[in-house]
Design an enzyme around this catalytic site. Sequence first.
Site, PDB file in Angstrom:
ATOM      1  N   ARG A 111       0.818  -1.232   0.000  1.00 30.74           N
ATOM      2  CA  ARG A 111       0.000   0.000   0.000  1.00 30.74           C
ATOM      3  C   ARG A 111       0.850   1.281   0.000  1.00 30.74           C
ATOM      4  O   ARG A 111       0.472   2.295   0.584  1.00 30.74           O
ATOM      5  CB  ARG A 111      -0.950   0.038   1.202  1.00 30.74           C
ATOM      6  CG  ARG A 111      -2.029  -1.030   1.211  1.00 30.74           C
ATOM      7  CD  ARG A 111      -2.962  -0.892   0.020  1.00 30.74           C
ATOM      8  NE  ARG A 111      -4.181  -1.636   0.189  1.00 30.74           N
ATOM      9  CZ  ARG A 111      -4.363  -2.918  -0.168  1.00 30.74           C
ATOM     10  NH1 ARG A 111      -3.380  -3.588  -0.726  1.00 30.74           N
ATOM     11  NH2 ARG A 111      -5.538  -3.504   0.007  1.00 30.74           N
ATOM     12  N   SER A 137     -11.091  -0.893   2.337  1.00 31.61           N
ATOM     13  CA  SER A 137     -10.387  -1.020   3.619  1.00 31.61           C
ATOM     14  C   SER A 137     -10.060   0.376   4.140  1.00 31.61           C
ATOM     15  O   SER A 137      -9.435   1.157   3.446  1.00 31.61           O
ATOM     16  CB  SER A 137      -9.057  -1.747   3.446  1.00 31.61           C
ATOM     17  OG  SER A 137      -9.265  -3.034   2.958  1.00 31.61           O
ATOM     18  N   GLU A 193      -5.437   3.569   5.650  1.00 31.40           N
ATOM     19  CA  GLU A 193      -4.869   3.674   4.303  1.00 31.40           C
ATOM     20  C   GLU A 193      -5.584   4.789   3.541  1.00 31.40           C
ATOM     21  O   GLU A 193      -5.087   5.279   2.534  1.00 31.40           O
ATOM     22  CB  GLU A 193      -4.937   2.328   3.558  1.00 31.40           C
ATOM     23  CG  GLU A 193      -6.301   1.922   3.060  1.00 31.40           C
ATOM     24  CD  GLU A 193      -6.250   0.815   1.990  1.00 31.40           C
ATOM     25  OE1 GLU A 193      -5.560  -0.190   2.194  1.00 31.40           O
ATOM     26  OE2 GLU A 193      -6.916   0.983   0.958  1.00 31.40           O
TER      27      GLU A 193
END
Length: 347
Positions: free
Chosen positions: A160, A229, A325
Amino acid sequence: MESSQQFPLQKNNSFNIKAICPIIYFPKTLADLKSLPDLSEKIFYILGDGSNTLFIEEQAPIIIKPNFKGIKISESADHYVVRAGAAENWHELVKYCLVKGIFGLENLALIPGSVGAAPVQNIGAYGAELSQFCSQIKWYEFASKAIKPLSNDDCQFSYRNSIFKEALYNKGIITEVIFNFPKLWRANLSYAGLNTLGQNPTAKQVMDKIISLRQAKLPDPTKLPNAGSFFKNPLVNKEKATSLKAIYPLIPLYIQDNGQVKLAAGWLIEEVGLKGYRKNGVGVHEHQALVLVNYGSDEGKDIVVLAKYVQQQVLAKFDILISPEVRMITQQGEQDFANLTKVHECH
Ligand code: EPU
């Protein structure tokens, strides 16, 4: 170049949060990029499809929304090369490649967002990551007003993350992503949930399975606003993982090449009892605790308050700090989640 003042962003973020920016630019050619005003002293944010962005205040900063379109395919004896403009939709690209008989992206089906945003956080799911297929990025550098090619190594991809969030942050704009796919294809069935597909599924069968897995667990942002997410899966050392396993035998652990262990943030959140939790029109998704959803709030700070609460509960029980994130945007630009204490306190 197309631009617009006092532009409402509610339809441009998958959390469906109300925000307005003083000006938005839509560059779609090199000439447009060169005609952008000098932003080096200004606060601005580069927006893709807004599926990983949380606007926290009603006022957003200046926005640049790249509008580079087009998909081109070429091939050599053993590879296909696909070049896609930054503003192309990611899932549409995945489907287009499959229709053309180009396989590799099927595990990354149905991920919301634009092609240009995909390398920034090195999107990944079901055992695959963008970095496995990305051979080059065309990146416009504000300082030199020129497009530079960046190799896969140059991009410094990791979980990520990439150079676009680090050294090259706000120093330029991705205009095109170039992918390389070996013609010799093998299904990537490394993710446990894909074992029902047998030994030799087709790429279409893999894609359909991924789509059904995602639809079963992840809320459709067009129906229930969310950003996928919300937190990254945390990494811990081996000792910490071993002590957790002794207390929680069922804890999912993913051992990494460097010896660190990745934990499932969704599991940790479920374990503190927050799966399905709701407050102030926002909540933790009932099927996947890693996803925060907006049931009816217009204000991004409601999501921040919820995220802080989730983070604190996980920290209190497991002594593990989970970090978002999702990108946090205020009028003053992108903020580090840890520094958002004021938003939290004033609520
Ligand atoms: N789990 C729970 N409770 C939950 C959620 C998960 O117990 O509420 C457990 C699952 O049972 C499983 C483990 O946690 O044992 C991992 O769950 P899952 O396979 O659903 O994946 P994840 O780690 O929660 C990551 C990505 C997703 C991606 C999936 C599938 C991150 C931050 N998220 O989620 O990416 O789709 O793997 O590969 O790495 C996204 O980034 O927006 C995204 C959806």
